[in-house]
Design an enzyme around this catalytic site. Structure first.
Site, mmCIF file in Angstrom:
data_model
loop_
_atom_site.group_PDB
_atom_site.id
_atom_site.type_symbol
_atom_site.label_atom_id
_atom_site.label_comp_id
_atom_site.label_asym_id
_atom_site.label_seq_id
_atom_site.Cartn_x
_atom_site.Cartn_y
_atom_site.Cartn_z
ATOM 1 N N ASP A 13 -8.218 7.292 3.218
ATOM 2 C CA ASP A 13 -8.313 6.680 1.876
ATOM 3 C C ASP A 13 -8.162 5.163 1.926
ATOM 4 O O ASP A 13 -7.731 4.545 0.946
ATOM 5 C CB ASP A 13 -7.256 7.269 0.924
ATOM 6 C CG ASP A 13 -7.361 8.774 0.783
ATOM 7 O OD1 ASP A 13 -8.469 9.256 0.496
ATOM 8 O OD2 ASP A 13 -6.344 9.464 0.970
ATOM 9 N N GLU A 14 -8.551 4.541 3.046
ATOM 10 C CA GLU A 14 -8.393 3.091 3.155
ATOM 11 C C GLU A 14 -9.555 2.313 2.524
ATOM 12 O O GLU A 14 -9.484 1.085 2.394
ATOM 13 C CB GLU A 14 -8.284 2.675 4.633
ATOM 14 C CG GLU A 14 -7.155 3.317 5.393
ATOM 15 C CD GLU A 14 -7.594 4.567 6.142
ATOM 16 O OE1 GLU A 14 -6.821 5.046 6.980
ATOM 17 O OE2 GLU A 14 -8.718 5.053 5.865
ATOM 18 N N LYS A 16 -12.988 3.130 3.573
ATOM 19 C CA LYS A 16 -14.010 3.053 4.621
ATOM 20 C C LYS A 16 -15.424 3.142 4.060
ATOM 21 O O LYS A 16 -16.333 2.489 4.563
ATOM 22 C CB LYS A 16 -13.810 4.178 5.640
ATOM 23 C CG LYS A 16 -12.533 4.077 6.451
ATOM 24 C CD LYS A 16 -12.421 5.204 7.455
ATOM 25 C CE LYS A 16 -12.313 6.568 6.794
ATOM 26 N NZ LYS A 16 -11.144 6.708 5.887
ATOM 27 N N GLY A 40 -13.657 11.733 1.348
ATOM 28 C CA GLY A 40 -14.248 11.216 0.125
ATOM 29 C C GLY A 40 -14.544 9.742 0.287
ATOM 30 O O GLY A 40 -13.625 8.929 0.354
ATOM 31 N N HIS A 41 -15.833 9.386 0.424
ATOM 32 C CA HIS A 41 -16.217 8.002 0.648
ATOM 33 C C HIS A 41 -16.921 7.475 -0.607
ATOM 34 O O HIS A 41 -18.000 7.946 -0.960
ATOM 35 C CB HIS A 41 -17.124 7.883 1.869
ATOM 36 C CG HIS A 41 -16.426 8.249 3.153
ATOM 37 N ND1 HIS A 41 -17.037 8.191 4.382
ATOM 38 C CD2 HIS A 41 -15.155 8.642 3.398
ATOM 39 C CE1 HIS A 41 -16.177 8.549 5.324
ATOM 40 N NE2 HIS A 41 -15.040 8.842 4.742
ATOM 41 N N GLN A 221 -11.288 10.258 7.390
ATOM 42 C CA GLN A 221 -9.824 10.210 7.319
ATOM 43 C C GLN A 221 -9.300 8.995 8.091
ATOM 44 O O GLN A 221 -9.926 7.942 8.043
ATOM 45 C CB GLN A 221 -9.212 11.521 7.822
ATOM 46 C CG GLN A 221 -9.303 12.682 6.863
ATOM 47 C CD GLN A 221 -10.592 13.450 6.992
ATOM 48 O OE1 GLN A 221 -11.156 13.584 8.069
ATOM 49 N NE2 GLN A 221 -11.086 13.967 5.883
ATOM 50 N N PRO A 300 -2.547 12.704 -6.904
ATOM 51 C CA PRO A 300 -1.908 11.385 -6.766
ATOM 52 C C PRO A 300 -1.562 11.148 -5.298
ATOM 53 O O PRO A 300 -1.010 12.018 -4.628
ATOM 54 C CB PRO A 300 -0.636 11.498 -7.611
ATOM 55 C CG PRO A 300 -0.862 12.664 -8.526
ATOM 56 C CD PRO A 300 -1.767 13.595 -7.793
ATOM 57 N N LYS A 327 -7.787 -3.859 -0.703
ATOM 58 C CA LYS A 327 -6.841 -3.702 -1.813
ATOM 59 C C LYS A 327 -5.675 -4.697 -1.785
ATOM 60 O O LYS A 327 -4.599 -4.410 -2.322
ATOM 61 C CB LYS A 327 -6.325 -2.268 -1.876
ATOM 62 C CG LYS A 327 -7.406 -1.275 -2.298
ATOM 63 C CD LYS A 327 -6.835 0.011 -2.835
ATOM 64 C CE LYS A 327 -7.906 0.835 -3.518
ATOM 65 N NZ LYS A 327 -7.368 2.061 -4.133
#
Length: 417
Positions: A13-14, A16, A40-41, A221, A300, A327
Site C-alpha cells: 500500500d505504498e 506503487k 490493489g494498484h 505488496q 482501515p 505521501k
C-alpha cells in the site's frame, strides 16, 4: 535497453501503482511478476480513478503493453472486469495485454477455502478472502490449474474432477460448486478473454522481445510481506521482492535499477507485528488525512511512524538501489515527526533486524524531527536527507499527491525551495 523493477519497501500500500504508472510512459513493457487480486494498484487518468488488482499499471494513453507473468495467480473473472472497465474509456486496450499461460488460476473453490481456513485458525491472519493463499498452496502441492488448461477441454475436465475429489475429502463436502458447473464457468470466461482479444504468450516466446526493448517490472505488496522473508506467517503467498522477476525468465543481475516505494510514514493491513504503530489521535489523524483504507479490502489500515530498521532490512533483502517516497504531504502541518531509528530486541539494540523474527520482539527507538508545512519546505528536504543517510539509499523521486503527474525529482524539490 533499460530494465527497472519497482517493489514495495514496507508492508504494501505504498503507492506503487501510481509510481509505476508515472514511469510506464517511458517503457515498452510493464510486467507483473507475482501476486494476485489481493493487490490493489490505484491510478488516475484524466482525473478518473482506476483500481487494478491484476493488470499491470500501464498508462492507457501511451503505447505501453502489459504482461502478466507465471508467478501470478489469476482470478480470471476479476481480470475480465478490469479489462471491461478500461475498455469503456479506452476501446481495444485489452489487446495490449499478454498473459503467460503458465500462470495459475484462482478458482471459486479457492475463495471458499480461504474463508473456511480463516474460520479454522486459532489466530486469524487477516486474509483478504480472495483465494490467493489456497491457490498458491495448490500450486505447491501440485493440485493447481494452469491457465493453458482452459484451452484443452478434456484436460480441464480431468483436472477439475481430480481437484474437486481431493478438496471435498479435505473439507468434508463443504464446497458448493460442482466440477461440471466449474467447467462451464471457466469455458465462459475463456470465451470472454477471446472476445476481448487478450493475448496468451509464454515468457519463453517473449524472451527476445523483452531483451530488445525496455521493461518495467511491477511488484505486488511489499518486502515485509514476502513469503520467504516477511513477517511470517503474517505474509502474502508469493514473492514481493525483485527476485520475483525470475518467473518471467529474468535474473536480478539483468536489472539496471530496483526502486523501493515507501510512504513518509508506515501502514499495514491485517494482523502481524508492527513496531511503530501509533494508537494515539495523531495516528488516527494520519489515517484520515492519508485516506488509509485498503484498495482491495476497504479495511482501515494500521498507521505508524516511519521505520528505518525495516527499510534497511528491505534494502538488503531486495537489493534496493533507490527510493521513491510517497505521501509526504499527508504529514503537512505536524509540528514534529517521529522516526524509528533502531530496535530494542530483548535488550539488544539493532539497526537492522537479523531475521523476520526480530519484528515480533522489537521495541522502537525514536528520534524526533521538525515537521513541515508543505513538501516544498526545507524541513521536508532535511527529512529526506535523514532517511538517505540512515539507510544508505538515495530518494530519487517524490510523490506529493494521488495523481500520476504529481511527482517530482529531488532536484525539483531543491529548486522549489
Amino acid at each position: 535497453m533499460q530494465r527497472l523493477a519497482i517493489v514495495g519497501a514496507q508492508w504494501g500500500d505504498e503507492g506503487k501503482g501510481k509510481v509505476v504508472n508515472y514511469f510506464s510512459k517511458d517503457f515498452e513493457w510493464i510486467v507483473r511478476f507475482s501476486g494476485g487480486a489481493n493487490a490493489g494498484h490505484t491510478i488516475y487518468v484524466d482525473g478518473k480513478k482506476y483500481v487494478n488488482h491484476l493488470l499491470p499499471s500501464i498508462q492507457p494513453r501511451s503505447s505501453s503493453r502489459g504482461f502478466l507473468g507465471a508467478g501470478m495467480v489469476i482470478d480470471v473473472e476479476q481480470l475480465i472486469n478490469e479489462f471491461e472497465t478500461l475498455e469503456a474509456d479506452f476501446p481495444d486496450i485489452s489487446c495490449r495485454f499478454y498473459i503467460d499461460p503458465e500462470a495459475f488460476a484462482v478458482l471459486p473453490w479457492h475463495k471458499e477455502e480461504d474463508v473456511l481456513l480463516e474460520t479454522m485458525r486459532k489466530e486469524p491472519i487477516g486474509t483478504t478472502g480472495r483465494g490467493i493463499g489456497p491457490s498458491y498452496t495448490d500450486k505447491v502441492s501440485r493440485e493447481g490449474l494452469k491457465l493453458y488448461t482452459l484451452f484443452d477441454e478434456n484436460l480441464l475436465k480431468e483436472r477439475l474432477e481430480s481437484i474437486y475429489h481431493m478438496k471435498q475429502n479435505i473439507y468434508n463436502n463443504r464446497l458448493t460448486v460442482s466440477p461440471e458447473d466449474m467447467f462451464k464457468y471457466l469455458q465462459r470466461l475463456r470465451g470472454e478473454l477471446e472476445r476481448l482479444k487478450v493475448n496468451f504468450t509464454s515468457a519463453v516466446d517473449m524472451s527476445r522481445v523483452f531483451r530488445s526493448t525496455s521493461v518495467l517490472f511491477e511488484g505486488a505488496q511489499g518486502v515485509l510481506l514476502d513469503l520467504d522473508f516477511g513477517t511470517y506467517p503474517f505474509v502474502t503467498s508469493g514473492a514481493c521482492m525483485a527476485h520475483g522477476v525470475s518467473s518471467v525468465g529474468f535474473s536480478t543481475f539483468e536489472l539496471d535499477s530496483v526502486y523501493g516505494v515507501l510512504k513518509a510514514y508506515t501502514t499495514r493491513v491485517g494482523a502481524g507485528p508492527f513496531p511503530t504503530e501509533d494508537f494515539t489521535e495523531t495516528g488516527e489523524k494520519i489515517r484520515e488525512m492519508g485516506k488509509e483504507y485498503g484498495a482491495t479490502t476497504g479495511r482501515p489500515r494500521r498507521v505508524g511512524w516511519l521505520d528505518l530498521p525495516a527499510l534497511r532490512y528491505a534494502r538488503i533483502r531486495s537489493g534496493l538501489t533507490g527510493f521513491v517516497i510517497t505521501k509526504g504531504d499527508v504529514l503537512n502541518g505536524l509540528e514534529e515527526v517521529k522516526v524509528c531509528v533502531a530496535y530494542d530486541v530483548d535488550g539488544v539494540v539493532k539497526e537492522v533486524p537479523s531475521t523476520s523474527y526480530d519484528f515480533f520482539r522489537a521495541k522502537p527507538i525514536y528520534e524526533t524531527v521538525k515537521g513541515w508545512p508543505t513538501t516544498d519546505h526545507i524541513n521536508f528536504l532535511k527529512y529526506m536527507t535523514f532517511i538517505e543517510r540512515e539507510t544508505g539509499v538515495e530518494i530519487d523521486y517524490i510523490s506529493y499527491g494521488p495523481k500520476t503527474e504529481e511527482m517530482k525529482t529531488r532536484n525539483d524539490l531543491i529548486i522549489n525551495i
